[in-house]
Design a protein around this motif. Structure first.
Motif, short mmCIF file in Angstrom:
data_model
loop_
_atom_site.label_atom_id
_atom_site.label_comp_id
_atom_site.label_asym_id
_atom_site.label_seq_id
_atom_site.Cartn_x
_atom_site.Cartn_y
_atom_site.Cartn_z
N GLU A 1 -0.52 18.24 -13.85
CA GLU A 1 -0.26 18.59 -15.24
C GLU A 1 0.92 17.79 -15.80
O GLU A 1 0.86 17.22 -16.88
N ALA A 2 2.00 17.76 -15.03
CA ALA A 2 3.21 17.05 -15.46
C ALA A 2 2.92 15.56 -15.62
O ALA A 2 3.36 14.92 -16.59
N MET A 3 2.17 14.98 -14.68
CA MET A 3 1.86 13.55 -14.75
C MET A 3 0.88 13.27 -15.89
O MET A 3 0.95 12.22 -16.53
N GLY A 4 -0.03 14.19 -16.13
CA GLY A 4 -0.97 14.04 -17.25
C GLY A 4 -0.23 13.90 -18.57
O GLY A 4 -0.58 13.09 -19.43
N ALA A 5 0.84 14.69 -18.70
CA ALA A 5 1.65 14.66 -19.92
C ALA A 5 2.39 13.33 -20.07
O ALA A 5 2.76 12.94 -21.17
N GLN A 6 2.57 12.62 -18.97
CA GLN A 6 3.28 11.32 -18.98
C GLN A 6 2.32 10.15 -19.20
O GLN A 6 2.75 9.02 -19.33
N PHE A 7 1.02 10.44 -19.19
CA PHE A 7 0.08 9.33 -19.03
C PHE A 7 0.10 8.29 -20.13
O PHE A 7 0.00 7.10 -19.86
N ASP A 8 0.26 8.72 -21.38
CA ASP A 8 0.28 7.73 -22.48
C ASP A 8 1.46 6.77 -22.30
O ASP A 8 1.33 5.57 -22.50
N ARG A 9 2.60 7.32 -21.91
CA ARG A 9 3.79 6.47 -21.70
C ARG A 9 3.55 5.53 -20.51
O ARG A 9 3.92 4.35 -20.58
N ILE A 10 2.94 6.05 -19.43
CA ILE A 10 2.65 5.22 -18.26
C ILE A 10 1.77 4.05 -18.65
O ILE A 10 2.05 2.90 -18.31
N ALA A 11 0.68 4.34 -19.39
CA ALA A 11 -0.26 3.30 -19.79
C ALA A 11 0.41 2.25 -20.68
O ALA A 11 0.19 1.05 -20.51
N ALA A 12 1.26 2.73 -21.61
CA ALA A 12 1.95 1.80 -22.52
C ALA A 12 2.92 0.91 -21.75
O ALA A 12 2.97 -0.31 -21.96
N GLU A 13 3.67 1.50 -20.81
CA GLU A 13 4.62 0.72 -20.02
C GLU A 13 3.89 -0.31 -19.15
O GLU A 13 4.33 -1.45 -19.01
N ASP B 1 0.86 -1.17 0.00
CA ASP B 1 0.00 0.00 0.00
C ASP B 1 0.90 1.23 0.00
O ASP B 1 1.82 1.33 0.81
N PHE B 2 0.63 2.13 -0.94
CA PHE B 2 1.53 3.26 -1.17
C PHE B 2 0.64 4.46 -1.46
O PHE B 2 -0.04 4.51 -2.47
N THR B 3 0.62 5.41 -0.54
CA THR B 3 -0.19 6.61 -0.71
C THR B 3 0.73 7.83 -0.68
O THR B 3 1.61 7.92 0.16
N VAL B 4 0.50 8.74 -1.62
CA VAL B 4 1.29 9.97 -1.66
C VAL B 4 0.37 11.16 -1.44
O VAL B 4 -0.72 11.23 -2.02
N MET B 5 0.79 12.07 -0.58
CA MET B 5 0.08 13.33 -0.39
C MET B 5 1.05 14.47 -0.63
O MET B 5 2.23 14.36 -0.28
N VAL B 6 0.56 15.55 -1.24
CA VAL B 6 1.42 16.71 -1.52
C VAL B 6 0.70 18.02 -1.19
O VAL B 6 -0.52 18.09 -1.15
N ARG B 7 1.50 19.05 -0.97
CA ARG B 7 1.02 20.40 -0.78
C ARG B 7 2.08 21.33 -1.38
O ARG B 7 3.20 20.90 -1.62
N PRO B 8 1.84 22.59 -1.60
CA PRO B 8 0.54 23.25 -1.57
C PRO B 8 -0.25 22.95 -2.84
O PRO B 8 0.26 22.28 -3.74
N LEU B 9 -1.44 23.48 -2.91
CA LEU B 9 -2.34 23.20 -4.02
C LEU B 9 -1.73 23.58 -5.37
O LEU B 9 -1.85 22.84 -6.34
N SER B 10 -1.04 24.71 -5.42
CA SER B 10 -0.44 25.15 -6.69
C SER B 10 0.56 24.11 -7.21
O SER B 10 0.63 23.84 -8.41
N ALA B 11 1.33 23.52 -6.29
CA ALA B 11 2.30 22.50 -6.69
C ALA B 11 1.59 21.20 -7.07
O ALA B 11 2.02 20.49 -7.98
N ALA B 12 0.50 20.89 -6.38
CA ALA B 12 -0.29 19.70 -6.73
C ALA B 12 -0.84 19.84 -8.14
O ALA B 12 -0.85 18.87 -8.91
N HIS B 13 -1.28 21.05 -8.50
CA HIS B 13 -1.76 21.29 -9.88
C HIS B 13 -0.63 21.09 -10.88
O HIS B 13 -0.83 20.47 -11.93
#
Length: 144
Positions: free
Chosen positions: A128-140, A112-124
């Protein structure tokens, strides 16, 4: 309680093994520390991700998008299986502070692995950065 899982096998996880793998950006070592049935709860996605393949792919992407990553505190549950690792990093120029909450199974692997981050601006910025990686993540994750 079943008695299997005493006598930890060679590649068992510990918060230290995990921390070392992340700090050295050693994605193979990281993957070896994950249980097959690991559940990963992301700071930016509503639903948890289930399974080693997708979790490992997400962690590889996180290592790509986080800059200046470092752990600053470790909070342990002595004799227990819960650990928290506090980190700082930069994502697209935004300073982020976060925490990895790890739970180890009877084999000493992360289930079980949970990540929490702050502040909200950095979470956004992270979303965004992870969204840009998503196709590669899904393919891998699909083994493509």
């Amino acid at each position: 309680m079943s008695s299997h899982g005493h006598g930890f096998p060679g590649a068992t996880a510990s918060p230290h093994a995990f921390r070392t793998a992340v700090e050295q950006r050693d994605t193979q070592a990281l993957e070896a520390l994950l249980a097959e049935n690991v559940v990963f709860t992301s700071p930016v996605a509503f639903k948890p991700y289930e399974g080693k393949a997708i979790t490992a792919a997400i962690l590889r992407a996180v290592i790509r998008v986080f800059e200046d990553f470092r752990y600053v505190r470790e909070i342990a549950d002595p004799g227990g299986r819960d650990h928290a690792l506090v980190f700082t990093a930069t994502v697209n120029g935004k300073q982020i502070q976060g925490c990895d909450f790890l739970h180890l199974d009877g084999e000493g692997r992360i289930d079980d692995f949970t990540v929490m981050v702050r502040p909200l601006s950095a979470a956004h910025a992270l979303a965004e950065a992870m969204g840009a990686q998503f196709d590669r993540i899904a393919a891998e994750a699909a083994g493509a």
